[in-house]
Design a protein around this motif. Structure first.
Motif, short mmCIF file in Angstrom:
data_model
loop_
_atom_site.label_atom_id
_atom_site.label_comp_id
_atom_site.label_asym_id
_atom_site.label_seq_id
_atom_site.Cartn_x
_atom_site.Cartn_y
_atom_site.Cartn_z
N SER A 99 12.76 -13.84 -1.97
CA SER A 99 13.34 -15.75 -1.13
C SER A 99 12.93 -15.69 0.51
CB SER A 99 15.16 -15.32 -1.34
OG SER A 99 15.62 -14.67 -0.16
N PRO B 88 8.68 -17.35 0.75
CA PRO B 88 8.49 -18.51 -0.46
C PRO B 88 7.20 -18.49 -0.28
CG PRO B 88 9.61 -19.58 1.35
CD PRO B 88 10.08 -18.12 1.72
N LEU B 89 6.67 -18.96 0.50
CA LEU B 89 5.38 -19.31 0.35
C LEU B 89 4.05 -18.59 -0.35
CD1 LEU B 89 2.80 -21.17 0.87
CD2 LEU B 89 2.67 -20.84 3.20
N THR C 159 5.35 -15.66 -1.75
CA THR C 159 6.05 -14.98 -3.31
C THR C 159 5.04 -16.22 -4.61
OG1 THR C 159 8.02 -14.44 -2.25
CG2 THR C 159 7.88 -15.37 -4.94
N PHE C 160 5.46 -17.44 -3.41
CA PHE C 160 4.62 -18.76 -4.54
C PHE C 160 2.74 -18.50 -4.74
CE2 PHE C 160 2.60 -22.26 -4.92
CZ PHE C 160 2.60 -22.98 -6.00
N SER C 161 1.95 -17.77 -3.75
CA SER C 161 1.10 -17.35 -3.69
C SER C 161 0.74 -16.51 -4.76
CB SER C 161 0.17 -17.19 -2.48
OG SER C 161 0.69 -15.75 -2.04
N ILE D 224 2.85 -15.59 -6.95
CA ILE D 224 3.10 -15.78 -8.28
C ILE D 224 2.17 -17.06 -8.85
CG2 ILE D 224 4.39 -17.67 -9.93
CD1 ILE D 224 6.68 -16.46 -8.12
N SER D 225 1.28 -17.35 -8.31
CA SER D 225 0.25 -18.97 -8.85
C SER D 225 -0.82 -17.79 -9.22
CB SER D 225 -0.48 -19.43 -7.66
OG SER D 225 0.92 -20.17 -7.21
N VAL E 209 7.36 -10.90 -9.90
CA VAL E 209 6.48 -11.42 -9.76
C VAL E 209 6.45 -11.90 -11.00
CG1 VAL E 209 4.38 -12.34 -8.61
CG2 VAL E 209 5.82 -11.33 -7.33
#
Length: 704
Positions: A349, A352-353, A355-357, A359-360, A631
């Motif tokens: 958490s 976030p960036l 984590t987002f990358s 996951i993407s 993830v």
């Protein structure tokens, strides 16, 4: 006609062929050759022998000759206009008119059961009572000819002589199939590289960003010792260039091998004089430039961040991240979660960036896996729907001429026939505005037990039903009226209502209730063919009986057609999808493994601290790999969504008149995509466990 540069007439006819040792039915298309000269249009390419001159000589197409192992001076028998005669093979040839040699009711070439033959004009016209006449004409037009106007003039001129309608070369079967195949190759050559190179560029971007972040101090030291920014930039760009060069080299080897396999496949289905696999330098140059561009695009931003940081700033430890209390952090503090789980969730958490990358990247890899696997399910669904649900007959009979419905009684009495239905087929043209499409109108009983239309409970008693692909090409919707031009013995035009659309995946066509069709044509119970359910144990006896019936022009066994279509799809579509699946799987593993490896490099000091505080190897492994597993679990459904979008786009672009790949995804497709990601994750974790155990605690704690 002013627009016609050259016209050449000939005689053509369908026939039945008998070859010694082959007992299945063989249909043939017979074409006449001009006397004492070469054809002016559609010239033959003789591979061996010569043109047919005598009345008992024949030239055969190479695919048929190879299928039956025929050579010069072999004998075969032809049933022409009810007369059975023996002919000697004097030539084996190829024709530009039949590069894709297809029977009148076939979807795929069947060289054992269909062939093209050339006879001298007198040898063919004599038995047909057509000496001095013709029933086929080919035209070469002037460069500025108005083709649509000329077609109307030709139809008007030849209608009183029984003309069946002129058509462009684009509508000729062989030309049309080759064009569709080239269009699909063109789409694949753009869509698939864009998809995979775009995905690779994104994954390379994530990898480069996180790799440079872990080497921040190393870059600063290099700058402090006098290395210029451009030298640091060249270092990382050279790293990308090395990846690209190795990738292009390996990809070229794989591409040549695939090209050679495709050429072998095309050599079977398409009759070209010469077809060889050859990779041209310009192709290699394009591959290298496109791949290099994708690689540079993926690393450019990360390299820019690497060279812009001043050495003094980069050598200092990063400023501590400013964290603040949130509802999520307060929820973690009062929850029943273990301390390790709280560490995992807080870390995810707070970045976030990142984590987002992550996951993407994993989701993109999973989407590619799903894209590579969905067509396996879709193809199986196509075959099952077409041959098990929509077409349940075993044998399709084609009559030599229009026959009264009472003729079904003689077919019903043949050995092995368990059930049969009559069918009437009429060639038509559908006009809607400026759009014109040629197809076949098939009439059968609304209560048919052997033919079902996709999406309809039964065939309506009145009105026209057309396939959805044809409806889209014409811009037609149910409830609209369409001009229907019947191209048969009599040329008649009707305005018919389109009452329904059938979502069929193979071919295009139009359908109508048989009584309504015969009433519209002012005919009684006439038929052009029949559908049969047969007993396979009596198949040989049935074939022998059908071969003795002169009014039977030919017949097609649907189970054999299904087998050949399945073989073609396995060799083309599924083979390509299998390679895509393997590439997607390798990208998935690369993404997951790099995520785990870089995560270990980023958190090495933190994990070493936990070890010194008393955490076991297993506990710190759960913390490190727990983030990766979360993830992956979050990325899997996102990957399903991306894979579905890729599949929808591919299905839309690959749609053709031959067959459409529907968007069909089931639990197996979702499960296969998820399983691929999970297996890649498990393998990456196994490889990383050894590195995790070898962490040098003292060196890690000294790092900043």
């Amino acid at each position: 006609m002013p627009d016609v540069a050259l016209a050449e007439t000939r005689v053509q006819s369908s026939a039945r062929i008998y070859v010694d040792g082959f007992y299945a039915p063989i249909q043939a298309l017979l074409l006449s050759l001009p006397e004492q000269r070469e054809p002016l249009l559609n010239q033959l390419y003789l591979l061996s022998g010569r043109h047919a001159l005598a009345l008992d000589e024949v030239v055969i197409a190479r695919p048929f000759a190879e299928a039956h192992e025929l050579s010069l001076n072999d004998e075969l028998e032809i049933v022409l206009n009810g007369t059975r005669s023996s002919y000697r093979v004097v030539g084996i040839a190829l024709s530009p008119e039949f590069i894709y040699q297809l029977g009148p009711a076939d979807i795929m070439p069947d060289y054992e059961r269909y062939g093209v033959f050339w006879l001298s004009e007198d040898a063919l016209a004599g038995p047909l009572n057509m000496l001095g006449a013709f029933n086929h004409v080919s035209l070469r037009l002037q460069q500025q000819a108005d083709i649509e106007t000329l077609i109307l003039q030709l139809d008007t001129l030849l209608e009183s002589y029984g003309g069946r309608g002129a058509y462009r070369r684009d509508d000729q079967a062989s030309h049309s199939f080759i064009n569709e195949e080239l269009n699909q190759l063109r789409i694949n050559s753009i869509f698939l590289p864009t998809l995979f190179l775009g995905s690779a560029a994104f994954l390379l971007y994530i990898f480069t960003q996180r790799q440079i972040h872990t080497q921040r101090q190393t870059i600063a030291i290099m700058k402090a010792f006098g290395y210029y920014q451009w030298q640091v930039m060249v270092h990382y760009l050279s790293f990308t260039g090395l990846i690209v060069m190795v990738g292009v080299f390996l990809g070229s080897l794989l591409g040549y091998w695939l090209a050679d396999r495709m050429v072998q496949l095309y050599s079977y289905y398409f009759s070209f004089v010469s077809l060889k696999a050859k990779i041209q330098p310009s192709t290699l140059a394009i591959a290298f430039l496109v791949t290099l561009s994708a690689g540079l695009l993926g690393t450019a931003y990360g390299v820019y961040n690497a060279v812009k940081i001043p050495p003094a700033q980069a050598m200092r430890p990063p400023n501590p991240t400013a964290f603040h209390s949130s509802r999520f952090s307060r929820l973690l503090s009062i929850s029943w979660l273990s301390q390790g789980a709280r560490i995992i969730l807080r870390n995810l958490s707070r970045y976030p960036l990142r984590t987002f990358s992550s996951i993407s990247g994993v989701a993109l890899s999973g989407g590619l896996l799903m894209f590579g696997s969905y067509q396996f399910s879709a193809i199986n669904e196509i075959l099952n729907r077409n041959y098990q649900i929509e077409n349940q007959m075993d044998l399709v009979i084609h009559f030599a001429q229009i026959t009264d419905a009472d003729g079904l009684h003689s077919l019903a009495a043949l050995p092995g026939v368990g059930y049969l239905e009559g069918v009437r087929s009429v060639p038509i043209r559908l006009h809607h505005g400026r759009r014109v499409e040629s197809t076949v109108l098939t009439g059968f009983s609304p209560n048919s037990e052997l033919r079902n239309l996709a999406g309809l409970e039964r065939l309506p008693d009145h009105g026209l039903v057309i396939t959805d692909h044809l409806a889209r090409k014409l811009g037609i919707e149910p409830g609209m009226t369409i001009e229907t031009e019947v191209i048969a013995e009599r040329r008649i035009t009707f305005d018919l209502p389109v009452v329904a659309v059938s979502a069929e995946a193979i071919g295009i066509g139009a359908y109508m209730a048989l009584p309504a069709l015969n009433e519209m044509l002012l005919e009684g119970g006439t038929l052009t063919g029949a559908w049969l359910l047969i007993d396979d144990e009596q198949q040989t006896e049935l074939y022998n009986a059908l071969n003795d019936m002169p009014r039977i022009a030919g017949y097609t066994h649907l189970r054999e057609a299904e087998r050949k279509l399945s073989a073609y799809i396995d060799a083309t579509v599924l083979a390509a999808m299998g390679i895509i699946f393997l590439l997607a799987g390798s990208m998935t593993f690369a993404m997951v493994y790099n995520n785990a490896r870089i995560a270990l490099a980023e958190r090495e000091r933190e994990l070493a601290t936990l070890r010194v505080l008393g955490y076991s190897h297993g506990e710190i492994a759960r913390i490190l790999f727990g983030e990766l597993i979360i993830v992956v679990v979050v990325a899997i459904p996102v990957g399903w969504l991306l894979g579905s979008l890729f599949a929808v786009a591919m299905s839309a672009m690959m749609s053709s008149e031959m067959f459409r790949i529907p968007f069909i995804v089931n639990r197996q497709v979702f499960a296969l995509s998820a399983l691929g990601v999970l297996l890649a994750t498990a393998f990456a974790i196994l490889l990383m466990i050894r590195k995790l155990r070898k962490i040098d605690l003292i060196a890690a704690l000294k790092s900043e």
